[in-house]
Structures are given as C-alpha cells and as structure tokens.
Design an enzyme around this catalytic site. Structure first.
Site, mmCIF file in Angstrom:
data_model
loop_
_atom_site.group_PDB
_atom_site.id
_atom_site.type_symbol
_atom_site.label_atom_id
_atom_site.label_comp_id
_atom_site.label_asym_id
_atom_site.label_seq_id
_atom_site.Cartn_x
_atom_site.Cartn_y
_atom_site.Cartn_z
ATOM 1 N N GLU A 66 -35.602 6.490 -31.661
ATOM 2 C CA GLU A 66 -34.654 6.657 -30.554
ATOM 3 C C GLU A 66 -34.203 5.292 -30.015
ATOM 4 O O GLU A 66 -33.753 5.194 -28.876
ATOM 5 C CB GLU A 66 -35.271 7.492 -29.415
ATOM 6 C CG GLU A 66 -35.738 8.887 -29.799
ATOM 7 C CD GLU A 66 -34.603 9.881 -30.061
ATOM 8 O OE1 GLU A 66 -33.426 9.486 -29.941
ATOM 9 O OE2 GLU A 66 -34.908 11.026 -30.402
ATOM 10 N N HIS B 268 -39.398 8.318 -23.235
ATOM 11 C CA HIS B 268 -39.004 9.639 -23.740
ATOM 12 C C HIS B 268 -40.272 10.393 -24.133
ATOM 13 O O HIS B 268 -41.137 9.840 -24.799
ATOM 14 C CB HIS B 268 -38.081 9.491 -24.951
ATOM 15 C CG HIS B 268 -37.968 10.746 -25.758
ATOM 16 N ND1 HIS B 268 -37.539 11.939 -25.204
ATOM 17 C CD2 HIS B 268 -38.271 11.025 -27.050
ATOM 18 C CE1 HIS B 268 -37.577 12.873 -26.138
ATOM 19 N NE2 HIS B 268 -38.023 12.350 -27.259
ATOM 20 N N HIS C 34 -42.166 14.776 -24.459
ATOM 21 C CA HIS C 34 -41.922 16.204 -24.719
ATOM 22 C C HIS C 34 -42.761 17.070 -23.765
ATOM 23 O O HIS C 34 -43.726 17.707 -24.205
ATOM 24 C CB HIS C 34 -42.285 16.539 -26.178
ATOM 25 C CG HIS C 34 -41.519 15.779 -27.223
ATOM 26 N ND1 HIS C 34 -41.898 15.741 -28.562
ATOM 27 C CD2 HIS C 34 -40.370 15.044 -27.146
ATOM 28 C CE1 HIS C 34 -41.023 15.005 -29.241
ATOM 29 N NE2 HIS C 34 -40.102 14.560 -28.411
ATOM 30 N N HIS D 97 -35.666 19.744 -26.418
ATOM 31 C CA HIS D 97 -36.276 18.571 -27.052
ATOM 32 C C HIS D 97 -37.251 17.832 -26.126
ATOM 33 O O HIS D 97 -38.416 17.671 -26.481
ATOM 34 C CB HIS D 97 -35.170 17.628 -27.557
ATOM 35 C CG HIS D 97 -35.677 16.375 -28.199
ATOM 36 N ND1 HIS D 97 -34.900 15.540 -28.965
ATOM 37 C CD2 HIS D 97 -36.900 15.781 -28.182
ATOM 38 C CE1 HIS D 97 -35.616 14.521 -29.407
ATOM 39 N NE2 HIS D 97 -36.842 14.639 -28.927
HETATM 40 O O1 2HA Z 1 -40.241 9.441 -31.616
HETATM 41 O O2 2HA Z 1 -39.770 12.047 -30.019
HETATM 42 O O3 2HA Z 1 -37.167 12.086 -30.379
HETATM 43 C C1 2HA Z 1 -40.260 10.767 -31.896
HETATM 44 C C2 2HA Z 1 -39.353 11.495 -30.998
HETATM 45 C C3 2HA Z 1 -37.931 11.493 -31.352
HETATM 46 ZN ZN ZN Z 2 -38.453 13.382 -29.032
#
Ligand code: 2HA
Ligand code: ZN
Length: 269
Positions: free
Chosen positions: A119, A142, A144, A214
């Site tokens: 990313e 970032h 999840h 995502h």
């Molecule tokens: O790096 O989460 O969006 C792995 C991820 C890609």
């Molecule tokens: Zn991701």
C-alpha cells in the site's frame, strides 16, 4: 550488523512505537498474516551520516510522483511481513527508505533489504499531502478491524457520516478522541492508485477512513496516535454490535448529548 537505530534514541523511539502498535494490531485480531501496514515520516530524525548512507537495494519506482517527498526518509512495514513479527523485530520486518530527487522512486538504506508495503502509494501520497499542508502528523496506519469491516458490508452504513454518528453516539469518548469522525471509501482494489487517490481525498476531512470490505486507514501524530483513533472507533463498533446481538437497537446518545460533548470539549463538529 549494526542497526541504524543504535546511538539514535529519537529514531529508535519512533520505531519502537511502531513495534508496540504492531503488537496491539495483532492482539486485537486486526492483523491476520501480512494484513495492514504502517509508514512513519522520520525525515526530521535523520542526521548527516544517514544522509550519506549508500543504498542497500535497487532504485524502485513508487508509481506516482510526489514533489513534497524529495529527500524524505520513511520507516515502512515490509510487504508480506507479519505485524506479529514486526512487533518483536521491527528492522527485520520493515525498512528505512530514502525518496530520490525525481520524487518518483525510492531506495532502501537500512537495516535489511525489506521491500516496503504493497500500500506504499496510498501511504506516501498521504505523507506528501501532510508535508504540503504543514501538518504535524508523521504516521499512517492501515489495519483490518473486524467489527468496522463487518459494518462496511451493509450499504445502509456507507452513507456520509452515518457510521460517524452511530459510533460517536455509543460512548462519549469516541467523539472526544475521534472528533472528525469516520470517512467512507467505496471498494477499490488493494494497493491501487485509485484506492490511494480516494483515501487522499477523504482524509482532507477525516483522520480515519473506512475502506469498504477491507479495513481502515488513519493518519496521526505518531503510530500510537493513529492507533488510538482506530481503537476508539472499534470500541464503539463493538458496543453497537453487542447491543444488536442482545436483540435490540442501541438507543445511542441523543443529539443534545453529542452537542453538549462538542461544547464541553471544544470539538470541531
Ligand atoms: O499489507 O493489508 O491492504 C497487506 C494489506 C494490503
Ligand atoms: Zn489491507
């Protein structure tokens, strides 16, 4: 081999924060396999000896040209590396890169040849904008988070500020500590420039945005600050979902109570 962090306590402190946050992401169940990435602008912590270091990897295109990043230095999680491994060994699961004078490519300078996150376009495009606007923010994260992603699977939550208002109303602290709310980005391919561009646009108005189906992307003063904003939003999402699991729609704080919070804490919205 000597690490670049040795004898550089300020730089080590920032990388240690990334490692600590990486551990939290894993413990929260937000970082399966290689999920998520963290990028820190460390340019101000770089000395002349670092500036003179020869690259240890090839010149690699970023995929976009970012004029404000010329001569900048970043710590980036490595692509395909695990947060749970980074938590223990940040310099084996991430690396320090230098942005070259063309503002369109980078080289790795320390400690190991670990290719940065998939990313990278979104992270660096956001850092480019932060520098351009004179922002004190140095971190992008970032990850999840389960409950927030689950909520992004229902279109009724994807309208502008629908989730912001639900999440703010679950517990007073969420509005206080995530005062701009949660931006929404309709689904785009992971790692794509389209996703990066949409993220950049939405971050003009928010510190945290939800990537539909995502994850989330946050900016903050440092890794801990960006994590805290995601954490308070996630806490609210858990309270909402727990209420639904008990079989009722949570009342939420009233609009008057939310307004009272804004006045008491001098919040922007
Ligand atoms: O790096 O989460 O969006 C792995 C991820 C890609
Ligand atoms: Zn991701």
């Amino acid at each position: 081999m000597k690490s670049i962090l040795e004898g550089r306590p300020a730089l080590k402190q920032e990388v240690d924060k990334v490692a600590e946050v990486a551990g939290y992401l894993w413990q929260n169940g937000w970082a399966e396999r290689n999920g998520g990435n963290i990028t820190i602008n460390i340019t101000e912590l770089v000395d002349d000896d670092i500036r003179k270091l020869s690259p240890i990897g090839p010149v690699t295109p970023i995929g976009v040209t970012l004029p404000h990043l010329r001569g900048g230095y970043f710590y980036c999680k490595g692509t395909n590396k695990r947060m749970r491994d980074l938590a223990r060994k940040p310099m084996e699961n991430g690396s320090i890169i230098r942005i070259l004078d063309d503002c369109a490519s980078y080289e790795i300078i320390a400690d190991n040849v670990v290719k940065p996150t998939s990313e990278l376009p979104s992270h660096l495009m956001v850092h480019n904008r932060l520098i351009e606007t004179g922002s004190p923010y140095r971190a992008t994260v970032h990850t999840h988070p389960i409950e927030l992603i689950a909520m992004s699977h229902n279109r009724r939550y994807m309208g502008k500020d629908v989730l912001t208002n639900i999440l703010w109303s679950m517990i007073p602290e969420t509005k206080a500590f995530c005062p701009l709310g949660l931006g929404i980005i309709p689904y785009e391919l992971p790692g794509s420039v389209q996703l990066a561009e949409a993220t950049l646009r939405e971050l003009e108005e928010y510190d945290v945005v939800l990537w539909e189906k995502h994850g989330v992307f946050a900016k903050g003063l440092d890794a801990m600050d960006a994590f805290d904003q995601i954490d308070v939003l996630s806490k609210s999402a858990k309270i909402y979902i727990n209420s639904k699991c008990m079989g009722f729609e949570p009342d939420g704080m009233s609009q008057e109570q939310l307004k009272e919070m804004s006045v008491a804490f001098n919040l922007p919205k």
